[in-house]
Structure formats: C-alpha cells, structure tokens
Design an enzyme around this catalytic site. Structure first.
Site, PDB file in Angstrom:
ATOM      1  N   THR A  61      41.213 -36.936   9.850  1.00  0.00           N
ATOM      2  CA  THR A  61      40.771 -37.040  11.239  1.00  0.00           C
ATOM      3  C   THR A  61      40.870 -38.468  11.745  1.00  0.00           C
ATOM      4  O   THR A  61      41.355 -38.725  12.857  1.00  0.00           O
ATOM      5  CB  THR A  61      39.311 -36.567  11.365  1.00  0.00           C
ATOM      6  N   THR A  62      40.417 -39.428  10.910  1.00  0.00           N
ATOM      7  CA  THR A  62      40.433 -40.842  11.302  1.00  0.00           C
ATOM      8  C   THR A  62      41.854 -41.335  11.500  1.00  0.00           C
ATOM      9  O   THR A  62      42.091 -42.274  12.271  1.00  0.00           O
ATOM     10  CB  THR A  62      39.711 -41.682  10.238  1.00  0.00           C
ATOM     11  N   TYR A 105      39.611 -23.842  15.670  1.00  0.00           N
ATOM     12  CA  TYR A 105      39.832 -23.059  16.883  1.00  0.00           C
ATOM     13  C   TYR A 105      39.902 -21.560  16.589  1.00  0.00           C
ATOM     14  O   TYR A 105      39.056 -20.800  17.015  1.00  0.00           O
ATOM     15  CB  TYR A 105      41.071 -23.499  17.676  1.00  0.00           C
ATOM     16  N   TYR A 144      37.356 -29.431   3.058  1.00  0.00           N
ATOM     17  CA  TYR A 144      36.684 -30.308   4.022  1.00  0.00           C
ATOM     18  C   TYR A 144      35.906 -29.449   5.006  1.00  0.00           C
ATOM     19  O   TYR A 144      36.494 -28.693   5.786  1.00  0.00           O
ATOM     20  CB  TYR A 144      37.740 -31.171   4.730  1.00  0.00           C
ATOM     21  N   ARG A 189      33.481 -30.357  14.247  1.00  0.00           N
ATOM     22  CA  ARG A 189      34.827 -30.506  14.814  1.00  0.00           C
ATOM     23  C   ARG A 189      35.598 -29.187  14.828  1.00  0.00           C
ATOM     24  O   ARG A 189      36.397 -28.948  15.727  1.00  0.00           O
ATOM     25  CB  ARG A 189      35.631 -31.553  14.030  1.00  0.00           C
ATOM     26  N   LYS A 195      34.560 -32.153   0.600  1.00  0.00           N
ATOM     27  CA  LYS A 195      34.070 -33.230   1.461  1.00  0.00           C
ATOM     28  C   LYS A 195      33.080 -32.584   2.410  1.00  0.00           C
ATOM     29  O   LYS A 195      33.456 -31.744   3.238  1.00  0.00           O
ATOM     30  CB  LYS A 195      35.213 -33.887   2.234  1.00  0.00           C
ATOM     31  N   ILE A 221      34.187 -40.167   1.395  1.00  0.00           N
ATOM     32  CA  ILE A 221      35.448 -40.343   2.122  1.00  0.00           C
ATOM     33  C   ILE A 221      35.036 -40.961   3.449  1.00  0.00           C
ATOM     34  O   ILE A 221      34.439 -40.302   4.299  1.00  0.00           O
ATOM     35  CB  ILE A 221      36.195 -39.020   2.271  1.00  0.00           C
TER      36      ILE A 221
END
Length: 296
Positions: A46-47, A109, A135, A140, A164, A206
């Site tokens: 994501t980052t 989604y 994850y 999100r 994660k 992380i």
C-alpha cells in the site's frame, strides 16, 4: 523459519515528475535500507502505491528490488489482487524472480466470504511456491480475515506461513495466536502496536515508520527480543506522536512528505492521492524534530 524477524520497511515508490517510476532513487532507497538496520524490504505494498501501478510496472519494481538487494536482506513482494487469477500470476512471477516471500492483501471491493478467502489464498499458494504472508486490513479492503480462517489456512496450506495484522483489534490478534497455537508468523501492520503484538508472539512489524526511522523501528523489536521490554516499550511510546502524524492523512501522503523534509525527494504521489495540507505538513515536521529526525 520466519521470512524475517524485526522491522521490515513498507517501502515507498519514488516517481519522476511525469509520474514514471524513478528507479535511480529506488536504488538509493534499497541501498539505504540494506545499510541501516532494516530487516526486510516489502515492495509494492500500500505504501508503495501499488494500486496505481500497471501490472508491468508492478512486476518490474519487484524484480528490480530483488536484483538490487542482492540477498543482503530479504525482499517480500506485494502481489495481492481482488482478482484471484491476477494474484496467482503476479505471485508466480515474483516467486520466479526470487522473492523471499509474498504479501497477499485480501480481495478488495468485491471482497469475499471467509470460504472465499480460504479458496483465494489456497489457489495462490498452490501455484506460487514462495512463503505467503496474508494481509488483513479491513479499513482499506472492507474484508477481514477471521481468526478461524487464519488457523485453517496456516494449518492446511504449507506455504501460507504468516499474517500482517492491521485490524487494530488486539483481541482478534490474540485469538489468532490462540487458535493457531502460536504457529503463525505474526507481523504488526500498525506502527503504534508493535510492542503489544510482539507480546503475543509476533515476529516483527511491516512498517511505514521504518521509511524515516529505520534504526529506531528495528530497535523496538530487537530490545523486545533481547528481553529489554521496558526499553522496547519506551521507544514505542516515544514514536507514537510521529506515528500519529505519519497517518494524519491517507498513507503514503505523509511519509512521502516526511522523506522530502529529510532531503530525500521521492517525487509526487500518483492520483488520486494529493499533496499533504500545509497544516499537516507543519505538525508532521514538528513531530519529526521532536523525535530527533534531522530535517533538511
């Protein structure tokens, strides 16, 4: 054996002003983390703004990072997708490039039921042979991995080895460890919860914070592992104001600005992300200085 223990950096992706990937700057960042105390590089998470990348860009970034790290520290490739076939293809490709592990976010989604998650992760693991870290970040994706689902996958699929956890729900995380008998590699997905998660048997974090404070983030973990719980907790608490500012707007908006304030210009964000507000830039800079980070 865990893919890594300690602080893995969820590394940013530097861009040129035209929006193309700045591989020269990425090379510098890889060297920086290999020379610091960073324990692992997580590329295209994501980052790293992976959601804005084409599949070709995504996989080029993964290959570049693996090649440039040259085995100095492990590289984990973000290869998750809301399309199972896409996740399989990217995961297979990253495995072939030599990724030490794969980070697979839950489908977003379209989401999935828990049975759907089991089918999704199992399908990827069957074809991609690298160790997999799931994850879970429902804030999100709108899709949570329930403890029973984690337990079933870890117990029944050999190369699903970790999670994660970014739910922020410590009770859920404790239940995961109880239901897996602690036989899952648990990583904090939140920089403000490193010590609590280590206390439950976590392997590390992380981290977004590691982009700007790699040594200190590593030290939070190392002190804990060495039995200096008070020292670890003290560092965790010291970092809280900075961590709060690193998430004052949607990640990675603040961390890219923080790096620029340090003199490490990683270029613009890709739309739909936009530059940090002036007010938040000021509070971010203040938190950085108070933490002891030298600004350019």
């Amino acid at each position: 054996m865990a893919i890594f223990t300690g602080a893995g950096v969820a590394i940013v992706t530097p861009f040129h002003e035209d929006g193309s990937i700045n591989y020269d700057k990425l090379d510098e960042l890889i060297d920086f983390h290999c020379e610091k105390k960073t324990d692992c590089i997580i590329i295209c998470g994501t980052t790293g703004e992976s959601a804005t990348m084409t599949e070709e860009e995504h996989m080029d970034c993964v290959k570049f990072t693996i090649d440039r790290a040259k085995g100095r520290i492990p590289v984990v490739a973000g290869t998750g997708s809301n399309c199972t076939r896409t996740a399989i293809d990217m995961s297979k490709e990253a495995s072939e490039y030599g990724a030490d592990g794969l980070l697979l976010v839950t489908p977003y989604y379209n989401k999935a039921t828990q049975n759907g998650l089991i089918a999704h992760f199992t399908a990827v693991a069957k074809e991609a042979k690298a160790p997999i870290i799931m994850y879970s970040v429902a804030s999100r994706t709108g899709c949570n991995i329930e403890p029973a689902t984690v337990a079933e996958l870890v117990k029944n699929v050999d190369n699903i080895v970790g999670i994660k956890e970014a739910s922020g729900n410590i009770s859920q995380i404790a239940k995961i460890m109880a239901m897996t008998d602690g036989k899952v590699d648990l990583y904090s997905g939140n920089d403000d919860q490193i010590v609590p998660i280590l206390s439950l048997g976590g392997k590390g974090v992380i981290s977004v914070l590691s982009n700007v404070a790699p040594d200190e983030t590593h030290d939070i973990c190392e002190k804990f592992f060495n039995g200096d719980i008070a020292g670890s907790a003290a560092l965790q608490l010291k970092a809280l104001p900075l961590v709060e500012q690193l998430f004052c707007e949607v990640n990675p908006i603040p961390v890219k600005k923080a790096m620029q304030l340090m003199g490490v210009d990683c270029g613009p964000l890709r739309m739909p992300l936009t530059e940090i507000s002036k007010a938040h830039e000021e509070t971010l800079a203040k938190a950085m200085k108070e933490f002891g980070i030298k600004l350019a």
